[in-house]
Scaffold this motif. Structure first.
Motif, PDB file in Angstrom:
ATOM      1  N   ILE A  71       0.758  -1.094  -0.096  1.00 44.57           N
ATOM      2  CA  ILE A  71       0.165  -0.100   0.146  1.00 44.57           C
ATOM      3  C   ILE A  71       0.783   0.783   0.056  1.00 44.57           C
ATOM      4  O   ILE A  71       2.146   1.657   0.343  1.00 44.57           O
ATOM      5  N   GLU A  72      -0.063   2.599  -0.376  1.00 46.69           N
ATOM      6  CA  GLU A  72       1.106   3.597  -0.747  1.00 46.69           C
ATOM      7  C   GLU A  72       0.383   5.548  -0.577  1.00 46.69           C
ATOM      8  O   GLU A  72      -0.728   4.403  -0.977  1.00 46.69           O
ATOM      9  N   PRO A  73       1.333   6.266  -0.084  1.00 48.55           N
ATOM     10  CA  PRO A  73       0.474   7.246  -0.093  1.00 48.55           C
ATOM     11  C   PRO A  73      -0.981   7.692  -1.037  1.00 48.55           C
ATOM     12  O   PRO A  73      -0.314   7.418  -2.191  1.00 48.55           O
ATOM     13  N   TRP A  74      -1.770   8.025  -1.299  1.00 46.40           N
ATOM     14  CA  TRP A  74      -2.324   8.484  -2.116  1.00 46.40           C
ATOM     15  C   TRP A  74      -1.508   9.368  -2.660  1.00 46.40           C
ATOM     16  O   TRP A  74      -1.557  10.724  -2.020  1.00 46.40           O
ATOM     17  N   ARG A 128      -5.828   9.015   6.548  1.00 46.44           N
ATOM     18  CA  ARG A 128      -4.911   7.534   5.726  1.00 46.44           C
ATOM     19  C   ARG A 128      -6.003   7.210   4.736  1.00 46.44           C
ATOM     20  O   ARG A 128      -6.604   6.843   5.236  1.00 46.44           O
ATOM     21  N   PHE A 183      -4.338   4.940   0.865  1.00 47.55           N
ATOM     22  CA  PHE A 183      -3.357   4.418   0.108  1.00 47.55           C
ATOM     23  C   PHE A 183      -4.201   3.992  -1.073  1.00 47.55           C
ATOM     24  O   PHE A 183      -5.499   3.028  -0.974  1.00 47.55           O
TER      25      PHE A 183
END
Ligand SMILES: CC(C)(COP(=O)(O)OP(=O)(O)OC[C@H]1O[C@@H](n2cnc3c(N)ncnc32)[C@H](O)[C@@H]1OP(=O)(O)O)[C@@H](O)C(=O)NCCC(=O)NCCS
Length: 166
Positions: free
Chosen positions: A5-8, A55, A57
Motif C-alpha cells: 500500500i502507498e499513500p494517495w 490516511r 492508500f
C-alpha cells in the motif's frame, strides 16, 4: 495475492474514478459520485497525509505493479470515543483473491504503529458479505447492527465491527 500500500498521489485520479464513479463499486456506499464530487475527493485524498492523522492508500499488486484498490482510515467520534474507522475497495477484475484482506491487514499495522487510538471500527452494510467476511477474518469483533451515515445525509443499515489496536 501479495500487495503493498502507498499513500494517495495526484496520479491516482483514474483509480478513484474507477472506484467511486462506478455504480457496481458504490452499491453499498451511496451510489456513484458526480465529476465534481470525484474531483473534491481527489483533492482531499492528496492532502490527507499533510494535514492530520487520516490516511488513504492505493493498493498495488506486487507482481504487476498495477493499482487495484484502496484502503484508508479516518478519525471519528463514535459513541463518545475517538476511534479510527477503516474502509476498503478492490476493482471488480481483481476481487476474490484476498487483495482487500491483505491490504487491510497492512493498513491496520500502520494504525497500530501510530498508537493514537485504542479501537478501529469498520461499518460494512449488513448486505456486504465480502466486507463482513474480511472483518471476521482479520479478528474484528461484531458489536451490533447499527444505522451509519455514509455518505453524508444517507443512512445505511450496517454492522459495527471493532478491533483492538492496543
Ligand atoms: C468488499 C471488497 C473490497 C472485497 O474485495 P476482495 O479483494 O474481493 O476481498 P478479499 O478477496 O480480500 O476477501 C473477500 C472475502 O469475502 C469472502 N466472500 C466473498 N463473497 C462472499 C459471500 N457472498 N459470502 C460470504 N463470504 C464471501 C471471500 O471468501 C473472502 O474471504 P476468504 O479470504 O476467507 O476466502 C470488494 O467486493 C469491493 O470493492 N466492493 C465494493 C466496495 C465496498 O463495498 N467496500 C466496502 C466498504 S466497508
Amino acid at each position: 495475492m501479495p500487495v503493498r500500500i502507498e499513500p494517495w498521489t495526484k496520479d491516482d485520479f483514474p483509480l478513484l474514478e474507477k472506484l467511486f464513479g462506478d455504480p457496481r463499486m458504490t452499491e453499498h456506499l451511496g451510489g456513484p459520485e458526480s465529476p465534481g464530487m470525484l474531483a473534491d475527493r481527489q483533492r482531499r485524498f492528496e492532502k490527507l497525509a499533510e494535514i492530520g492523522n487520516d490516511r488513504m492508500f492505493k493498493v498495488i499488486e506486487v507482481t504487476t505493479g498495477e493499482s487495484v484498490g484502496t484502503v484508508g482510515y479516518r478519525e471519528l467520534t463514535w459513541r463518545g470515543e475517538e476511534i479510527y474507522e477503516i474502509g476498503w475497495s478492490t476493482l471488480p477484475a481483481f476481487q476474490g483473491r484476498g487483495i482487500a484482506g491483505n491490504a487491510t491487514a497492512l493498513a491496520i499495522a500502520l494504525a497500530r504503529q501510530d498508537g493514537r487510538h485504542r479501537h478501529m471500527h469498520a461499518f460494512p452494510s449488513i448486505d456486504n458479505a465480502p466486507s463482513n467476511a474480511i472483518c471476521r477474518k482479520l479478528g474484528f469483533t461484531l458489536i451490533e447492527e447499527c444505522e451509519f451515515e455514509y455518505p453524508k445525509g444517507s443512512f445505511m443499515q450496517c454492522n459495527d465491527w471493532r478491533l483492538e489496536l492496543y
